[in-house]
Scaffold this motif. Structure first.
Motif, PDB file in Angstrom:
ATOM      1  N   THR A  20     -22.288  25.926  -9.833  1.00  0.00           N
ATOM      2  CA  THR A  20     -22.583  25.614  -8.436  1.00  0.00           C
ATOM      3  C   THR A  20     -22.005  24.256  -8.044  1.00  0.00           C
ATOM      4  N   TYR A  21     -22.139  23.285  -8.914  1.00  0.00           N
ATOM      5  CA  TYR A  21     -21.597  21.951  -8.658  1.00  0.00           C
ATOM      6  C   TYR A  21     -20.080  22.005  -8.493  1.00  0.00           C
ATOM      7  N   GLU A  24     -19.338  23.571  -5.058  1.00  0.00           N
ATOM      8  CA  GLU A  24     -19.769  22.812  -3.882  1.00  0.00           C
ATOM      9  C   GLU A  24     -19.136  21.426  -3.794  1.00  0.00           C
ATOM     10  N   ASN A  25     -18.362  21.037  -4.806  1.00  0.00           N
ATOM     11  CA  ASN A  25     -17.704  19.729  -4.807  1.00  0.00           C
ATOM     12  C   ASN A  25     -16.240  19.897  -5.227  1.00  0.00           C
ATOM     13  N   ARG A  26     -15.353  19.388  -4.422  1.00  0.00           N
ATOM     14  CA  ARG A  26     -13.915  19.516  -4.681  1.00  0.00           C
ATOM     15  C   ARG A  26     -13.478  18.362  -5.578  1.00  0.00           C
ATOM     16  N   LEU A  27     -13.506  18.607  -6.882  1.00  0.00           N
ATOM     17  CA  LEU A  27     -13.197  17.560  -7.846  1.00  0.00           C
ATOM     18  C   LEU A  27     -11.699  17.436  -8.128  1.00  0.00           C
ATOM     19  N   LYS A 140     -18.752  28.630  -0.485  1.00  0.00           N
ATOM     20  CA  LYS A 140     -19.491  27.527   0.108  1.00  0.00           C
ATOM     21  C   LYS A 140     -18.505  26.484   0.623  1.00  0.00           C
ATOM     22  N   ASN A 141     -18.546  26.217   1.914  1.00  0.00           N
ATOM     23  CA  ASN A 141     -17.713  25.162   2.516  1.00  0.00           C
ATOM     24  C   ASN A 141     -16.242  25.297   2.160  1.00  0.00           C
ATOM     25  N   ARG A 143     -14.866  26.737  -0.401  1.00  0.00           N
ATOM     26  CA  ARG A 143     -14.569  26.919  -1.820  1.00  0.00           C
ATOM     27  C   ARG A 143     -15.323  28.134  -2.334  1.00  0.00           C
ATOM     28  N   ASP A 226     -21.400  10.928 -14.421  1.00  0.00           N
ATOM     29  CA  ASP A 226     -21.945  11.117 -13.072  1.00  0.00           C
ATOM     30  C   ASP A 226     -21.927  12.587 -12.673  1.00  0.00           C
ATOM     31  N   ASP A 227     -20.869  13.301 -13.039  1.00  0.00           N
ATOM     32  CA  ASP A 227     -20.820  14.741 -12.780  1.00  0.00           C
ATOM     33  C   ASP A 227     -22.016  15.438 -13.423  1.00  0.00           C
ATOM     34  N   GLN A 230     -25.274  14.882 -11.647  1.00  0.00           N
ATOM     35  CA  GLN A 230     -25.422  15.694 -10.444  1.00  0.00           C
ATOM     36  C   GLN A 230     -25.715  17.154 -10.786  1.00  0.00           C
TER      37      GLN A 230
END
Length: 336
Positions: A20-21, A24-27, A140-141, A143, A226-227, A230
């Motif tokens: 999910t991370y 929901e996050n474009r790394l 989601k957003n 992605r 940090d990843d 989260q």
């Protein structure tokens, strides 16, 4: 494409939080591939009614996790003989085709001796007419993830005991049980791979997908501390949360259920004295990629009349939310 190492986590709450991370996050600008293996668990589709899918007594007696994922579709059983793959990238319309993502997996399986593996229908991988992989998508957003499971050496008796599919789902497929329509692929792999356990087979499949000869040659995206922090926060907020996995549903007084070719849709709702829909929940194993809560919110508080419900559905892309089921059919189902 870059591979993401999940550090051999087997907690399904952590693994689904990680996926999910990443969605929901474009790394990174590049597509990602994630593999994970879960401890015994039932992974529930986003829109399913958990208590109607799970044999709760068996789950509790055997310490099986129950976790609701972000994508639609049906409930699946995972254990250490089963592994999941997740292709994560920017969302593109044509990429909603499951064949785009299952093709590299099927080709890799063919190289390892599973010559009969093929995509059948919209989202299932079969061999000899039996399913060894189910697939779903979540967006989601902008992605998306397209993910699936592979039954390699799973406990198929536990699949039967832990799940309790509706009778019409079994009857519609002309089969007698869940157990009769699923298979592990270990018996089908070439002799050179027969000795491999699930992790070893997964690692060989990874090399085939990337077309390299060693794990060191697989291009990788490395997660930071940090990843992971989260990911832990998402795990705690959603996937380790009883309300998320089971949900505190109101006691609905009306039910309208129908099985479509694209999956089942189950409306549960209350109509208050004034004739408005007071509460509504939508369950099912349909393959919509939108958040069904959007539809529930739009229907809540409107008059329980065909014209009002039709007006509410007018602005919705039913393909996005219900996997191609027509709005007219949904309206007919809801109001009779």
């Amino acid at each position: 494409m870059l591979f993401v190492d999940n550090q051999e986590n087997t907690d399904p709450r952590t693994n689904i939080a990680l996926e999910t991370y990443l969605v929901e996050n474009r790394l990174t600008d590049q597509p990602l591939l994630l593999f994970y293996i879960n401890e015994p668990s039932i992974i529930i589709g986003r829109n399913q009614n958990t208590v109607e899918e799970v044999n709760q007594r068996y789950v509790e007696e055997h310490g099986i996790h129950v976790v609701r994922r972000m994508s639609g579709g049906g409930a699946v059983y995972h254990d250490l003989g089963n592994f999941s793959y997740c292709f994560i990238q920017e969302e593109h319309g044509p990429a909603r085709d499951f064949s785009v993502f299952t093709r590299p997996v099927i080709e890799a399986l063919h190289q390892m001796g599973v010559a009969g593996a093929k995509l059948e229908g919209r989202n299932d991988l079969l061999i000899d007419g039996k399913k060894f992989s189910g697939n779903a998508m979540y967006i989601k957003n902008g992605r998306m993830t397209a993910h699936g499971t592979i039954l390699y050496d799973a406990d198929l008796d536990a699949v039967t005991a832990a799940l309790k599919p509706r009778a019409d789902k079994i009857e519609s497929k002309g089969i007698k049980s869940v157990r009769s329509r699923v298979t592990n692929i270990r018996p089908y792999v070439a002799d050179a791979y027969q000795h491999l356990d699930t992790r070893e087979f997964r690692d060989h499949l990874l090399l085939r997908i990337f077309g390299v000869n060693s794990r060191a040659d697989v291009p990788e995206y490395t997660l930071s501390a940090d990843d992971w922090a989260q990911v832990a926060a998402i795990r705690a907020e959603r996937f380790a949360n009883w309300d998320w996995n089971y949900g505190r549903s109101p006691a609905f007084t009306s039910e309208r259920y129908h099985k479509y070719p694209q999956g089942a849709v189950d409306f549960r709702f209350n109509v208050e004295q004034g004739g408005n829909i007071k509460e509504i929940k939508i369950y099912g194993d349909f393959f919509g990629v939108g958040d069904i809560a959007d539809v529930e919110k739009r229907l809540t508080g409107i008059p329980y009349r065909r014209d009002a419900i039709a007006a509410a559905f007018a602005d919705f892309d039913t393909a996005l939310y219900f996997g191609g089921i027509a709005a007219k059919d949904l309206i007919d189902q809801l109001v009779g």
